[in-house]
Design a protein around this motif. Structure first.
Motif, PDB file in Angstrom:
ATOM      1  N   ASN A 383       0.822  -1.207   0.000  1.00  0.00           N
ATOM      2  CA  ASN A 383       0.000   0.000   0.000  1.00  0.00           C
ATOM      3  C   ASN A 383       0.858   1.260   0.000  1.00  0.00           C
ATOM      4  O   ASN A 383       0.556   2.225  -0.699  1.00  0.00           O
ATOM      5  CB  ASN A 383      -0.928   0.012   1.219  1.00  0.00           C
ATOM      6  N   GLU A 385       3.828   1.511  -1.117  1.00  0.00           N
ATOM      7  CA  GLU A 385       4.476   1.574  -2.418  1.00  0.00           C
ATOM      8  C   GLU A 385       3.541   2.128  -3.488  1.00  0.00           C
ATOM      9  O   GLU A 385       3.924   2.953  -4.309  1.00  0.00           O
ATOM     10  CB  GLU A 385       4.852   0.145  -2.770  1.00  0.00           C
ATOM     11  N   ARG A 386       2.292   1.671  -3.467  1.00  0.00           N
ATOM     12  CA  ARG A 386       1.395   2.039  -4.559  1.00  0.00           C
ATOM     13  C   ARG A 386       0.564   3.272  -4.266  1.00  0.00           C
ATOM     14  O   ARG A 386       0.241   4.027  -5.172  1.00  0.00           O
ATOM     15  CB  ARG A 386       0.455   0.869  -4.863  1.00  0.00           C
ATOM     16  N   ALA A 387       0.173   3.427  -2.990  1.00  0.00           N
ATOM     17  CA  ALA A 387      -0.765   4.515  -2.691  1.00  0.00           C
ATOM     18  C   ALA A 387      -0.142   5.584  -1.802  1.00  0.00           C
ATOM     19  O   ALA A 387      -0.766   6.601  -1.534  1.00  0.00           O
ATOM     20  CB  ALA A 387      -2.012   3.943  -2.025  1.00  0.00           C
ATOM     21  N   GLY A 392      -3.694   2.028   2.221  1.00  0.00           N
ATOM     22  CA  GLY A 392      -4.131   1.732   0.868  1.00  0.00           C
ATOM     23  C   GLY A 392      -5.264   2.639   0.420  1.00  0.00           C
ATOM     24  O   GLY A 392      -6.027   2.309  -0.484  1.00  0.00           O
ATOM     25  N   GLU A 393      -5.387   3.801   1.074  1.00  0.00           N
ATOM     26  CA  GLU A 393      -6.373   4.781   0.613  1.00  0.00           C
ATOM     27  C   GLU A 393      -5.784   5.508  -0.595  1.00  0.00           C
ATOM     28  O   GLU A 393      -4.568   5.512  -0.801  1.00  0.00           O
ATOM     29  CB  GLU A 393      -6.644   5.797   1.727  1.00  0.00           C
ATOM     30  N   SER A 394      -6.655   6.133  -1.317  1.00  0.00           N
ATOM     31  CA  SER A 394      -6.212   6.782  -2.544  1.00  0.00           C
ATOM     32  C   SER A 394      -5.261   7.953  -2.263  1.00  0.00           C
ATOM     33  O   SER A 394      -5.454   8.722  -1.333  1.00  0.00           O
ATOM     34  CB  SER A 394      -7.449   7.288  -3.279  1.00  0.00           C
ATOM     35  N   ARG A 395      -4.222   8.058  -3.093  1.00  0.00           N
ATOM     36  CA  ARG A 395      -3.305   9.186  -2.994  1.00  0.00           C
ATOM     37  C   ARG A 395      -4.035  10.520  -3.096  1.00  0.00           C
ATOM     38  O   ARG A 395      -3.701  11.490  -2.439  1.00  0.00           O
ATOM     39  CB  ARG A 395      -2.330   9.180  -4.187  1.00  0.00           C
ATOM     40  N   GLU A 396      -5.033  10.517  -3.974  1.00  0.00           N
ATOM     41  CA  GLU A 396      -5.743  11.776  -4.243  1.00  0.00           C
ATOM     42  C   GLU A 396      -6.524  12.251  -3.020  1.00  0.00           C
ATOM     43  O   GLU A 396      -6.875  13.413  -2.914  1.00  0.00           O
ATOM     44  CB  GLU A 396      -6.719  11.623  -5.416  1.00  0.00           C
ATOM     45  N   ALA A 397      -6.813  11.299  -2.115  1.00  0.00           N
ATOM     46  CA  ALA A 397      -7.666  11.664  -0.975  1.00  0.00           C
ATOM     47  C   ALA A 397      -6.849  12.195   0.202  1.00  0.00           C
ATOM     48  O   ALA A 397      -7.395  12.466   1.259  1.00  0.00           O
ATOM     49  CB  ALA A 397      -8.471  10.452  -0.533  1.00  0.00           C
ATOM     50  N   ASP A 400      -8.106  15.342   1.792  1.00  0.00           N
ATOM     51  CA  ASP A 400      -9.559  15.505   1.906  1.00  0.00           C
ATOM     52  C   ASP A 400      -9.985  15.995   3.288  1.00  0.00           C
ATOM     53  O   ASP A 400     -10.989  16.684   3.433  1.00  0.00           O
ATOM     54  CB  ASP A 400     -10.284  14.174   1.605  1.00  0.00           C
TER      55      ASP A 400
END
Ligand code: SF4
Ligand code: SF4
Lengths: 689, 258
Positions: A383, A385-387, A392-397, A400
């Motif tokens: 998570n 690594e990717r987010a 594992g929440e969205s990068r974009e969030a 928020d």
């Protein structure tokens, strides 16, 4: 005594000395060779601090006087100081015996008195030690028969010394220019008479031969710490305690982390030689206390035993074929994964052994070489690594939580004085978003110029590094350093002690140097400067903490005039970074808060919440949950506390879970100290937005 | 045994995708790309076979844009032996059948014993390419596979069915489309990552494979994001009995789940 007998005796003495020191010395030489099989670690930085540590920790025995070890510690210190003096006397005896020389000063009354007094103290101390080992042995203390042998040897040494001194006085062999010291003087009349000479000679020989037996035997036991503590303290890590060792040039390496004895540094092996098997580390370990398969003392001894077992073999093998055997320590993965890296063991160890570094090095092997981190931990790593966050929440969030709060990003306000590094927990965890909002409200009311990175922020990698994935940590840390540098950030605020620790103590390893402050330290100084004003009637009662229209359960409830709030020390604020006073000062400044301590587990002896070292992301199915134990301690120490405050998002999550699982939500609410401050902020409704 | 795994690079499940202005595609900027999850399980299945049978080689292939190289690199880091990227103009809008035909050309060249695909890609969830590939090759196909072992003169293949599994046997080459299984796809070791970084990934030009890229195809007419979730409701004041009754009523009448 005739001259030829005299000559023979000198030869016998010289031979005994050669034998005693020969046996001991051979062993020491072997141990040294083994130790050098470890890799070369440079421990020569900061020589002045090293010297100071040597004086305070070694000569001053400072780490021995911790509660609850005060009496034992004093007994040990007396034996130690006594030994220093008596060793001087022993050197004098041997020199005198063989060469007829004297160490200057040893013939004075002062010296005789000092020796005598210390001999008394040492005798009393070993009596205490023996009684404790025989009748009051704590369960974590491991006493090998060798322990008694050493106590007996020390006892014989002291007694023979006293007899020999008394007989010396009785036979008038010792110059009598001073008042005889108390004990020797007391016994002198008893040995007065025709045999005084014989008793003197006999005791002298018993003493000297015991010294030699001691020298031969010592390096074969854990009592070698008498010698190795000196270098072990001198070469202790001078990194900030919270910083793990950086692994340089990952791209160039072929193996990562530690599994065989070659993968530990010489200093880590010296740690093993120095362990006194006192069990203090184990006494303080939250994992062990809650029934996990981890015991920090065992970790140290596992590494040592591996070295001793294989040392000989490896040394021979190296000469023969150059291929070292690759046996691994006895330590099992589940032991390593149980560690919260709380550093209670490191804090407790009187001889500055570095447990956490070993544990993390072995985790590094599991995580990077074997890809064998527990699956849940692995998921958190993937998570990150990717987010860019372990949930594992969205990068974009990521930003928020700040929606509608008009908190600027650095892109919008590049000249902000401070960067508030929000961290993953406060960005994504709902409970902790309230803490971020509280901090934003406080900073605003103090008129501080700050901004956040928003979506340009990403996990600083702390969980990855502590789980053992140094590679991922470096990627994450580097990404943040690049983002900081894009905006020429100089000052960073964090509300998370893990973010604080990583950015302050570990980013410099990758070239990222910033002035980092934990929110509670900052708020403490803002309060002292009069920039934050609080009132009994906080704005929250009028319903407006940073976009939170409702009065939350984290607000102070002053219906009864005051509220009793216990403080829980987060490990990465307290033990790792020595920030104990600022959070307490902040609490004391909040009107209506009556601060109490979770005795005896507070400050240096604070008990972990269970989330550190990546444990937050792993399951905990063996034994009692660490956070549940913490709630038990809280209730036992401060049943009246209606809130428990901390300064760490992970502590908050763990305390919330613990309180919830025990059905205590109505009795005690976990909060962040920042929330207490925010709920009492004085000023207009828009001060907190 | 020679295994070939076909993978697709898709937006990572943590990405909040945005629909582009023309409503025909997603906005690719800021997207973290990853191997489609079922394809990862296919790789894991192949690598487990390799762990147990050291003579096995595992190749991995994708038809996609140059960025899909990262997906191959990840597969190599996990332990695959070699990787092939098939790319070319318009590769991003290539239909499922054309993709299968392109893959079939490479399979002809590589001659693997088994081809593994994820049972479907997590972006469009079509579940089409694996089957189409088997059809193009004229090979048998087993779907929803969770395990396979080499046996006398062929391969035994575990296929998940409701409440259990069936064991099928393929006597020659076959295409398996793989289901999520018990064991999570492995995380690459650091030496694996380092080795993968240095590996060469050969590229094949889509147009020069000689595959028929025409044929029937589907076209996306419009995409729209799911409607925003409505805020939840907290019921806390009142006596528990009345709250429970109220809750039951809401669940029945408003949420319609009872
Ligand atoms: S760091 Fe904490 S959990 Fe880990 S071994 Fe030491 S005392 Fe135990
Ligand atoms: S590691 Fe330190 S605290 Fe632990 S048993 Fe050894 S000497 Fe004592």
């Amino acid at each position: 005594m005739t001259a030829p007998t005299q000559g023979i005796l000198v030869i016998v003495l010289a031979a005994a000395v050669a034998l005693g020191f020969g046996i001991g010395g051979y062993r020491v030489w072997k141990l040294y060779r083994y130790m050098r099989l470890g890799w070369d670690e440079d421990r020569s930085d900061r020589p002045a601090t090293r010297l100071r540590d040597e004086l305070v920790i070694y000569l001053g025995q400072s780490k021995l006087f911790k509660r609850p070890y005060l009496v034992r510690g004093l007994a040990h210190a007396l034996i130690f100081w006594g030994f220093l003096v008596i060793t001087l006397g022993t050197v004098d005896l041997l020199l005198n015996g063989i060469f007829g020389l004297h160490v200057p000063g040893t013939e004075t009354g002062l010296f005789a008195w000092t020796i005598d007094l210390f001999a008394i103290a040492v005798l009393a101390s070993i009596a205490l030690a023996a009684v404790r080992r025989m009748f009051f042995r704590p369960p974590t203390m491991h006493v090998a028969p060798g322990g008694y042998v050493i106590l007996v040897l020390i006892g014989v040494l002291m007694l023979s010394l006293l007899v020999f001194e008394s007989a010396g006085i009785a036979a008038e062999l010792v110059k009598q220019g001073f008042t005889p010291p108390p004990l020797a003087g007391l016994f002198a009349p008893a040995v007065r008479g025709p045999y005084a000479h014989l008793v003197f000679a006999g005791a002298w020989w018993v003493h000297v031969l015991t010294v030699l037996a001691f020298a031969a035997y010592l390096p074969h036991t854990k009592h070698l710490h008498i010698v190795t503590t000196l270098p072990n303290v001198l070469f202790r890590s001078q990194r900030p305690r919270g910083a793990l060792r950086a692994m340089a040039d990952l791209e160039e390496q072929e193996t990562f982390g530690a599994a065989t004895m070659r993968d530990f540094s010489w200093k880590q092996h010296l740690d093993g030689y120095t362990c006194t098997e006192c069990g203090r580390c184990s006494d303080q370990c939250p994992a062990l206390a809650t029934g996990k398969p981890l015991d920090p003392q065992k970790i140290v001894l596992d590494v040592r035993d591996l070295l001793l077992r294989e040392g000989d073999l490896l040394m021979r093998d190296v000469h023969a074929s150059g291929t070292p055997p690759a046996h691994q320590t006895e330590t099992k993965p589940e032991e390593l994964w149980a560690c919260t890296t709380c550093a209670a063991c490191v804090e407790a160890c009187p001889v500055t052994i570095e447990h956490v570094d070993k544990i993390v090095d072995m985790r590094r092997f599991l995580a990077m070489m074997e890809s064998a981190a527990p699956p849940e931990a692995q998921r958190a790593l993937t998570n990150i690594e990717r987010a860019g966050n372990p949930w594992g929440e969205s990068r974009e969030a990521r930003a928020d939580w700040a929606d509608g709060l008009e908190i600027p990003t650095l892109a919008e306000k590049p000249d902000a004085e401070y960067l508030y590094f929000v961290g993953c927990a406060a960005s994504y965890d709902r409970r902790n978003q309230r803490v971020a909002k509280a901090l934003a409200a406080i900073l605003r009311s103090a008129g501080l110029s700050f901004a956040i990175l928003g979506r340009e922020e990403t996990c600083n990698g702390d969980p990855a590094r502590r789980i053992g994935n140094e590679y991922l940590w470096q990627i994450q840390a580097q990404a943040n350093i690049e983002a900081f540098d894009r905006y020429s950030v100089r000052k960073v605020i964090t509300s998370c002690p893990h973010c604080f620790n990583t950015i302050a103590n570990e980013f410099p390893q990758l070239g990222g140097r910033y002035e980092v402050v934990h929110a509670l330290t900052l708020v403490d100084s803002l309060i002292k400067e009069g920039r934050i004003r609080m009132a009994r009637e906080g704005p929250v009662d009028r319903g407006n903490v940073a976009g939170h229209p409702e009065r939350t359960t984290s607000s102070l409830d002053l219906a009864g005039g005051r509220e009793v709030v216990a403080y829980h020390d987060p490990c990465y604020l307290g033990r790792h970074n020595k920030i104990y006073d600022a959070p307490r000062a902040v609490m004391d400044a909040v009107p209506g808060v009556e601060r109490v301590e979770i005795e005896p587990h507070h400050r240096e002896r604070g008990f972990c919440c269970g989330a550190g070292g990546g444990r937050m992301w792993m399951e905990e199915q063996v034994g009692q949950r660490v956070n549940h134990r913490r709630i038990d301690q809280l209730r036992a120490a401060q049943a009246d506390a209606t809130k428990v405050a901390s300064g760490c998002p992970f502590c908050l999550i763990m305390l919330e879970e613990g309180v919830g699982a025990k059905g205590l939500q109505e009795q005690v609410r976990p909060v962040d100290v920042l929330e207490l401050v925010a709920s009492r902020l004085e000023g207009s409704a828009d001060a907190s937005h | 045994m020679k295994l070939l795994v076909c993978v697709k690079q898709v937006p990572d499940s943590t990405v909040r995708v945005k629909v582009a202005g023309d409503q025909k595609a997603i906005v690719p900027e800021g997207v973290t790309w990853a191997i489609s999850p079922y394809d990862e399980y296919a790789i894991e299945l192949a690598l487990e076979h390799k762990d147990a049978n050291p003579g096995t080689t595992v190749g991995v292939i994708t038809v996609g844009p140059p960025r899909a190289r990262d997906a191959l690199r990840q597969a190599l880091a996990m332990g695959c032996d070699d990787a092939t990227l098939v790319t070319g103009a318009d590769v991003e809008t290539l239909g499922g059948l054309a993709t299968a035909r392109a893959l079939a050309k490479v399979v002809d060249e590589v001659t693997p014993d088994l081809v593994l695909c994820g049972k479907q890609a997590s972006d469009d969830d079509q579940g089409f390419v694996g089957q189409a590939l088997a059809e193009t090759l004229g090979w048998p196909h087993v779907a929803i596979v969770t395990k396979f072992v080499a046996s006398d003169g062929g391969t035994e293949i575990w296929k998940e069915v409701e409440g259990g599994h069936e064991v099928w046997k393929a006597s020659g080459p076959a295409v398996l489309t793989v289901q999520k299984s018990q064991k999570d796809p492995r995380y690459p070791s650091l030496p694996g990552i380092m080795k993968a970084k240095k590996k060469e990934i050969p590229e094949k030009d889509l147009a020069s494979l000689g595959a028929d890229l025409g044929g029937p195809s589907v076209e996306i007419r419009a995409m729209e994001p799911p409607p925003a979730r409505k805020a939840g409701r907290v019921m806390k004041d009142g006596d528990p009995k009345a709250l429970a009754a109220e809750l039951a009523k809401l669940l029945r009448d408003e949420a319609r789940v009872l």
